[in-house]
Design a protein around this motif. Structure first.
Motif, PDB file in Angstrom:
ATOM      1  N   HIS A  47       0.995  -1.179   0.024  1.00 45.65           N
ATOM      2  CA  HIS A  47       0.037  -0.034  -0.158  1.00 45.65           C
ATOM      3  C   HIS A  47       0.822   1.219  -0.186  1.00 45.65           C
ATOM      4  O   HIS A  47       0.739   2.329  -0.760  1.00 45.65           O
ATOM      5  N   SER A  49       3.980   1.633  -0.993  1.00 41.37           N
ATOM      6  CA  SER A  49       4.380   1.808  -2.226  1.00 41.37           C
ATOM      7  C   SER A  49       3.528   2.268  -3.181  1.00 41.37           C
ATOM      8  O   SER A  49       4.022   3.283  -4.362  1.00 41.37           O
ATOM      9  N   GLU A  50       2.318   1.889  -3.472  1.00 42.80           N
ATOM     10  CA  GLU A  50       1.531   2.314  -4.434  1.00 42.80           C
ATOM     11  C   GLU A  50       1.111   3.538  -4.026  1.00 42.80           C
ATOM     12  O   GLU A  50       0.880   4.524  -4.962  1.00 42.80           O
ATOM     13  N   HIS A  51       0.899   4.176  -2.932  1.00 36.19           N
ATOM     14  CA  HIS A  51       0.581   5.623  -2.269  1.00 36.19           C
ATOM     15  C   HIS A  51       1.537   6.293  -3.016  1.00 36.19           C
ATOM     16  O   HIS A  51       1.419   7.516  -3.339  1.00 36.19           O
ATOM     17  N   ASN A  98       5.282  -6.838 -11.127  1.00 36.71           N
ATOM     18  CA  ASN A  98       4.977  -5.769  -9.989  1.00 36.71           C
ATOM     19  C   ASN A  98       3.717  -6.177  -9.022  1.00 36.71           C
ATOM     20  O   ASN A  98       3.001  -7.005  -9.406  1.00 36.71           O
ATOM     21  N   ALA A 100       0.696  -5.194  -6.423  1.00 34.43           N
ATOM     22  CA  ALA A 100      -0.463  -4.403  -6.069  1.00 34.43           C
ATOM     23  C   ALA A 100      -1.553  -5.027  -5.343  1.00 34.43           C
ATOM     24  O   ALA A 100      -1.559  -6.080  -5.234  1.00 34.43           O
TER      25      ALA A 100
END
Length: 161
Positions: A47, A49-51, A98, A100
């Protein structure tokens, strides 16, 4: 002779003891879900990293958690099989994958966040507004102190290796 961590009753010794006890509270274990603390930590890292718009691969997680890639792959495969994580191939490099969160993965983090917010609300009620604000200020000043020391000395006090 007194043990350095259990020694005298001086203010610096008591402060150090409290600081380390607080630092060792396993916040990630306060978990209202069926996930293990390791799995929750992985989801939180994905999370984060995605943010921040940064792609994340299994090798990145392995390094971050100081475990082998095969061990992390097992964790990710389990999370993927249960619908919390999805893998996507990188278009430039078909070998790279990757990671997610799925909607289910995000939902479990939202649940975790709400639960943690409730616990900190309860703590804030116990402490009162004045002490809560003081506690926040102390934590922020402490964080700045250690960041400054890290920059001065080039060492990371928070690295657990």
């Amino acid at each position: 002779m007194n043990h350095p961590f259990h020694g005298d009753n001086s203010l610096p010794s008591r402060f150090m003891g409290s600081f380390f006890r607080f630092g060792h509270i396993p916040w990630y274990l306060i978990n209202p879900t069926e996930l293990s603390h390791s799995e929750m930590g992985i989801l939180l890292t994905i999370h984060h990293s995605e943010h921040h718009g940064q792609p994340l691969r299994i090798s990145d997680l392995s390094k971050f958690f100081h475990v082998s890639s095969p061990t992390m792959t097992q964790h990710i495969n389990g999370l993927e099989a249960r619908g919390y994580v999805k893998k996507t191939q990188v278009t430039e490099d078909k070998r790279a994958i990757n990671l997610a969160l799925t909607e289910k993965g995000q939902a479990v983090l939202d649940c975790h966040h709400s639960y943690m917010k409730q616990k900190f609300s309860e703590l804030s009620e116990l402490l009162g507004e004045r002490d809560t604000e003081l506690f926040i200020s102390i934590i922020e000043k402490s964080n700045e102190f250690f960041k400054q020391k890290q920059n001065e000395n080039g060492e990371n006090f928070l690295d657990r290796r």
